[in-house]
Write a protein that holds these residues in place. Structure first.
Motif, short mmCIF file in Angstrom:
data_model
loop_
_atom_site.label_atom_id
_atom_site.label_comp_id
_atom_site.label_asym_id
_atom_site.label_seq_id
_atom_site.Cartn_x
_atom_site.Cartn_y
_atom_site.Cartn_z
N TRP A 129 0.83 -1.20 0.00
CA TRP A 129 0.00 0.00 0.00
C TRP A 129 0.87 1.25 0.00
O TRP A 129 1.86 1.34 0.74
N ILE A 130 0.46 2.21 -0.80
CA ILE A 130 1.05 3.55 -0.78
C ILE A 130 -0.07 4.50 -0.39
O ILE A 130 -1.05 4.64 -1.12
N VAL A 131 0.04 5.14 0.76
CA VAL A 131 -1.03 5.99 1.27
C VAL A 131 -1.06 7.31 0.49
O VAL A 131 -0.07 8.04 0.47
N VAL A 132 -2.19 7.57 -0.15
CA VAL A 132 -2.39 8.81 -0.89
C VAL A 132 -3.00 9.87 0.00
O VAL A 132 -2.62 11.05 -0.04
N ASP A 133 -3.95 9.48 0.84
CA ASP A 133 -4.65 10.40 1.72
C ASP A 133 -5.14 9.63 2.93
O ASP A 133 -5.41 8.42 2.84
N ALA A 134 -5.24 10.31 4.06
CA ALA A 134 -5.74 9.68 5.27
C ALA A 134 -6.27 10.76 6.21
O ALA A 134 -5.66 11.82 6.36
N LEU A 135 -7.40 10.46 6.83
CA LEU A 135 -7.92 11.35 7.86
C LEU A 135 -6.95 11.39 9.04
O LEU A 135 -6.24 10.40 9.30
N PRO A 136 -6.87 12.50 9.76
CA PRO A 136 -6.00 12.54 10.95
C PRO A 136 -6.34 11.40 11.90
O PRO A 136 -7.51 11.16 12.23
N GLY A 137 -5.32 10.66 12.31
CA GLY A 137 -5.51 9.56 13.24
C GLY A 137 -5.97 8.26 12.61
O GLY A 137 -6.16 7.26 13.32
N ALA A 138 -6.16 8.23 11.28
CA ALA A 138 -6.61 7.00 10.62
C ALA A 138 -5.59 5.89 10.82
O ALA A 138 -4.38 6.12 10.83
N GLN A 139 -6.09 4.66 10.94
CA GLN A 139 -5.23 3.54 11.28
C GLN A 139 -5.37 2.37 10.31
O GLN A 139 -6.39 2.21 9.62
N VAL A 140 -4.32 1.54 10.31
CA VAL A 140 -4.38 0.21 9.73
C VAL A 140 -3.86 -0.75 10.79
O VAL A 140 -3.21 -0.35 11.76
N TRP A 141 -4.16 -2.03 10.59
CA TRP A 141 -3.70 -3.07 11.51
C TRP A 141 -2.92 -4.10 10.70
O TRP A 141 -3.43 -4.63 9.70
N LEU A 142 -1.69 -4.37 11.14
CA LEU A 142 -0.80 -5.28 10.40
C LEU A 142 -0.21 -6.31 11.34
O LEU A 142 0.56 -5.97 12.25
N GLY A 143 -0.53 -7.56 11.13
CA GLY A 143 0.09 -8.65 11.86
C GLY A 143 -0.29 -8.68 13.33
O GLY A 143 -0.82 -7.71 13.89
N MET A 144 -0.04 -9.80 13.96
CA MET A 144 -0.28 -9.96 15.39
C MET A 144 0.89 -9.36 16.18
O MET A 144 2.04 -9.46 15.76
#
Length: 338
Positions: A129-144
């Motif tokens: 993934w290449i982040v183009v835009d994100a709301l302030p504080g936006a998150q993703v979850w990767l791996g345990m």
């Protein structure tokens, strides 16, 4: 075919909401759909194709017709002889604009080995993934964060205890320009307000641990394999102390050009970021997403005006690309062949 072709909005029906940021990025009227498949030869599988959609939904259209038809008519011209031979006329690459309007389910994708043994496919689904835009504080979850036992994950799935799944994962706050690598098997989810360019192997294989809230049944959630087998797709190892492997540092390739993913990704896809006046070092099939600025794209004697929000597909026979002026672009390339 010796010149790039523009590809326009190509929304594909999926089970979650989003898409406003894709429309804003492209400068088009609002449209439904969180996934825009760019420069795509891939079809949405018939098993998940909604009624009323054509069988080749997912394949990109150009002013010259279907991209799949164009490549089939001249695979070596489009892909170059080695790539055309390697995957039977498929570039081995799918690029998406993905705008999550809601949190996506916790899920993973099969490896190539698993897909070849159980799904009849040459490809699994490693992605980046290449982040183009994100709301302030936006998150993703990767791996345990820490190693999770198979029995615990199975219990969470049976109870559809999404809170427990999310609590066990690494939560990362993202911002524009960030790059994340998601190898097949890695449990992950994208949060609302995150808009990415996604490069991936050209399949739609997903095993959804978190599925009832999205209206997906257990058979579809497991790719028809059942949980005993599908559960083996998940990499349940702990990643808290090895997140660097999922957050690659860019590799310089020359003035105005850098590779955004680490060498580990090269066998699946490559993403080169071009800024300003720059000529690429090789000719290749490519999908280009213009992320900023404006200027021109040159191939031989052809000059095409381009600006933020444009997307193009480039045949290998066009020769090396040259970008001019203030253009900023992501050049998405097929796997590097052995």
């Amino acid at each position: 075919m010796t010149a790039p072709l523009r590809v326009h909005d190509n929304r594909v029906p999926v089970y979650y909401d989003g898409g406003a940021r894709i429309s804003a990025f492209r400068g088009v009227p609002p449209a439904r759909g969180p996934e825009d498949w760019v420069g795509s030869l891939s079809r949405l599988p018939a098993a998940i194709l909604p009624a009323g959609f054509p069988a080749d939904t997912g394949v990109s259209r150009t002013a010259q017709g279907s991209l799949a038809d164009l490549v089939a008519a001249d695979p070596e011209g489009w892909l170059g002889a080695p790539l055309a031979k390697a995957y039977g006329g498929d570039p081995g690459l799918l690029v998406k604009l993905l705008d999550a309007g809601v949190r996506l389910p916790v899920h993973c994708h099969p490896t190539r080995d698993f897909a070849q043994r159980h799904l009849g496919s040459l490809f699994g689904k490693t992605e980046g993934w290449i982040v183009v835009d994100a709301l302030p504080g936006a998150q993703v979850w990767l791996g345990m964060r820490d190693t999770v036992h198979r029995g615990d994950l199975l219990r969470w799935i049976e109870d559809q205890d999404t809170a427990a799944m999310i609590a066990a994962m690494n939560a990362l706050t993202v911002s524009p320009g960030q790059v994340l690598y998601v190898p097949a098997g890695l449990p992950h989810a994208i949060g609302p307000g995150v808009f990415v360019i996604e490069l991936q192997e050209p399949t739609s294989f997903s095993v959804l641990a978190d599925y009832t809230a999205f209206g997906v049944d257990p058979d579809a959630a497991t790719l028809g394999l059942g949980w005993d087998l599908a559960l083996s797709c998940f990499d349940l190892g702990g990643y808290a102390d090895r997140l660097d492997a999922l957050l690659p540092a860019a590799r310089p390739l020359g003035p105005g050009l850098r590779s955004l993913f680490a060498a580990d990704a090269d066998g699946y896809f490559r993403a080169w970021e071009a800024r300003g006046d720059v000529t690429l070092p090789v000719a290749s099939f490519a999908v280009v997403v213009v992320t900023g600025g404006a200027g021109s794209l040159l191939t031989g004697a052809d000059r095409m005006p381009i600006a933020r929000g444009d997307t193009l597909v480039v045949p290998a026979s066009a020769g090396p690309l040259t970008f001019e002026d203030t253009v900023e672009a992501i050049v998405c390339l097929p796997p590097e062949l052995p």
